[in-house]
Design a protein around this motif. Structure first.
Motif: not given
Lengths: 305, 275
Positions: B6-20
């Motif tokens: 879950r933590r990895v998935a959440f970090a991925g989500l944050v990364a996606l927001v930043l990339l966008y």
């Protein structure tokens, strides 16, 4: 006796304060009358004339003629459809995306402050500049978007993102969504942070999953702020001009209503016709706002604090 | 295990927001450092970073002049808006009088009607005052954007100040003007910074009036200069220069946002939600 004189004194004071209030307001009222009231009245006035840009003093009253020529122009109706569709699609996407980002930022994690600041970046970049940045990414031959999509095998040949009207519409939507989502996300985040924790605790104990909690608790509770934020964005999107101008160059097939009005005023120099179009835009916005406020049962609380 | 996942998935989500949110800005920087034909082969980062786009945008264009114009116009707009806004906000925020609600609603209405609705009337006014193709024309017209929301925002901030201070001052015989300047103004520092910043950004970004009321390169503000930037040839736009110009005007705004982030968020939410 004492109370009566006391009351009289208070009302004198209150009247004095009210008079001072109007004196303090006067400069602003004069300013707004000069930069908003007068020009708006003149624009509406021009829309009943055949004013041409070259010689405004030669304008003659022509009744509703300018309005009729706008309403008979198919380009106008294309612009109306483009604008309304643009506003609805962008605000919908911004609401969904903004809610997603707000939910992410609502969680506590290391570096949250920095991420929140980073999310604000698109909002701070001038619209024209962000449109140019995206125009370069959308470039048909050298753009990074086509390059990536080709590399991923999602496209077999590059697309002319900003030249083809149907694609250009979506390109403009993408730029607007990118730019305005932070605004939405931050307003929703502010609303989320006011929500009481214990409701979620109770829901968890009752065995509600995160999805159910979102739709049953979060969404109803932030509905008010969401509706107000969406209204702000909707009004912004209906008067859109910059993004279309920069990205599509104001072609008649991908032109918003504000672009249509400006084109008639300053490129075709028909100030009367352009003013009629601008007046129609104001009427449309007023109408849609009224419908939105009534249907959404949104209350703009302006009264007491 | 699921917690790690879950933590990895959440970090991925944050990364996606930043990339966008950050990728277009990153791409503009990368492109602005790329010159010649390398610009036309998209690659993740510039192979031979060079500053020549940055020097050329100042050499080939009156870009320094455009930046100065934007600074002058925006500062003028902020100064006037705050000056007028603070007295008006005092009345609207602290005094209850007949017609206050109507006035607030009217302000909200003005801040929402489309700019193009005042365009032809404003054009006539600007020309009538002999201001066409001058910076004061832009200061004047930008007030229609900034004045209503400045008053609105300062009113919400003004309402939050404690009533005891005002009462104490009135008991001591202070006039409304003294209450405003001696009691409230010092307390309003942060609110003025927030409001001024939002007004500055609005004026800095303004395009429609600046495009319509200026004619010559030397009078243009930054957004118009960037929108109309063209190169030596009519067929190909100088994308390297455009990206360099874009980065130049964006970096100060991004820095301001990073430093004053809390203030901006407070201003945006106060303006939109407490209204």
């Amino acid at each position: 006796m004492v109370t009566a004189s006391h009351r009289g004194g208070a009302s004198v004071l209150a009247r004095q304060r009210a008079r001072a209030a109007w004196v303090f307001l006067l400069p602003t009222l004069v300013g707004i009358a000069l930069v908003a009231g007068w020009p708006l009245a003149r624009t509406v006035g021009f829309s009943f004339t055949d004013a041409r840009l070259t010689d405004l003093s030669a304008a003659r009253f022509v009744g509703l003629e300018s309005f009729l020529s706008v309403l008979e122009d198919p380009d106008w109706w294309t612009a109306v459809w483009t604008t309304v569709r643009f506003a609805l699609v962008s605000v919908l996407l911004e609401s969904v995306l903004g809610m997603g980002i707000a939910l992410v930022l609502h969680r506590r994690f290391a570096g949250r402050g920095l991420v929140r600041a980073a999310v604000l970046v698109p909002w701070a970049i001038p619209t024209v500049v962000s449109a140019k940045m995206w125009a370069w990414m959308f470039h048909d031959v050298y753009g990074v978007i086509n390059a990536v999509l080709l590399r991923l095998g999602l496209l077999s040949e590059p697309l002319a993102w900003t030249a083809e009207p149907s694609l250009a519409f979506w390109a403009v939507v993408m730029v607007d969504v990118w730019k305005a989502t932070p605004f939405m996300a931050l307003l929703l985040l502010a609303a989320l942070q006011l929500l009481p924790e214990d409701v979620y605790e109770a829901a968890r104990l009752d065995g509600a999953g995160p999805l159910l909690a979102f739709f049953r608790i979060t969404l109803p509770l932030v509905k008010g702020p969401l509706m107000v934020a969406a209204l702000f964005r909707l009004l912004d999107a209906l008067r859109v001009f910059d993004v279309f101008y920069v990205l599509t160059g104001g072609g008649s097939e991908t032109q918003p209503m504000a672009g249509y009005a400006r084109q008639w005023m300053f490129e075709f120099q028909e100030l009367g016709v352009g003013s009629a179009a601008a007046t129609l835009l104001v009427l449309l916005i007023a109408l849609l706002t009224a419908v939105y406020l009534v249907l959404g049962r949104v209350r703009l609380d302006v009264g007491e604090s | 295990m699921t917690r790690v996942l879950r933590r990895v998935a959440f970090a991925g989500l944050v990364a996606l927001v930043l990339l966008y949110t950050l990728f277009p800005f990153y791409w503009a920087i990368a492109s602005s450092l790329t010159t010649g034909s390398a610009l036309f082969e998209p690659r993740p980062w510039p192979a031979h970073p060079a500053w020549s786009n940055y020097t050329q945008v100042f050499a080939q264009q009156p870009f320094a002049r455009n930046i100065l114009n934007s600074i002058l116009v925006s500062s003028g707009v902020v100064g006037l808006s705050l000056l007028l806004g603070v007295t008006a906000a005092h009345s609207l925020g602290r005094v209850s009088f007949r017609g206050r609600r109507t006035l607030l609603l009217a302000l909200l209405g003005v801040s929402m009607f489309p700019q193009v609705a005042v365009l032809s009337g404003m054009f006539e006014l600007v020309r009538g005052l002999g201001l066409y193709n001058t910076l004061p024309a832009l200061v004047l017209s930008n007030l229609v954007l900034t004045l209503p929301f400045t008053v609105w925002l300062l009113t919400t901030f003004m309402r939050e100040l404690p009533v005891e201070l005002e009462e104490a001052a009135v008991v001591d015989g202070a006039t409304p003007w003294m209450v405003l300047t001696r009691v409230f103004l010092p307390l309003l520092g942060p609110a003025l910074v927030t409001t001024g910043l939002l007004a500055f950004i609005a004026a800095w970004n303004e395009f429609l009036f600046a495009l319509t009321f200026t004619l010559t390169d030397a009078k243009r503000t930054v957004p118009v200069a960037i929108a109309l930037l063209s190169g030596g040839s009519a067929y190909e736009l100088p994308w390297g220069l455009i990206m360099a110009a874009s980065v130049i005007v964006t970096v100060p705004l991004v820095l301001l946002v990073l430093v004053l982030q809390r203030r901006i968020v407070a201003g945006l939410t106060a303006g939109a939600l407490k209204g």
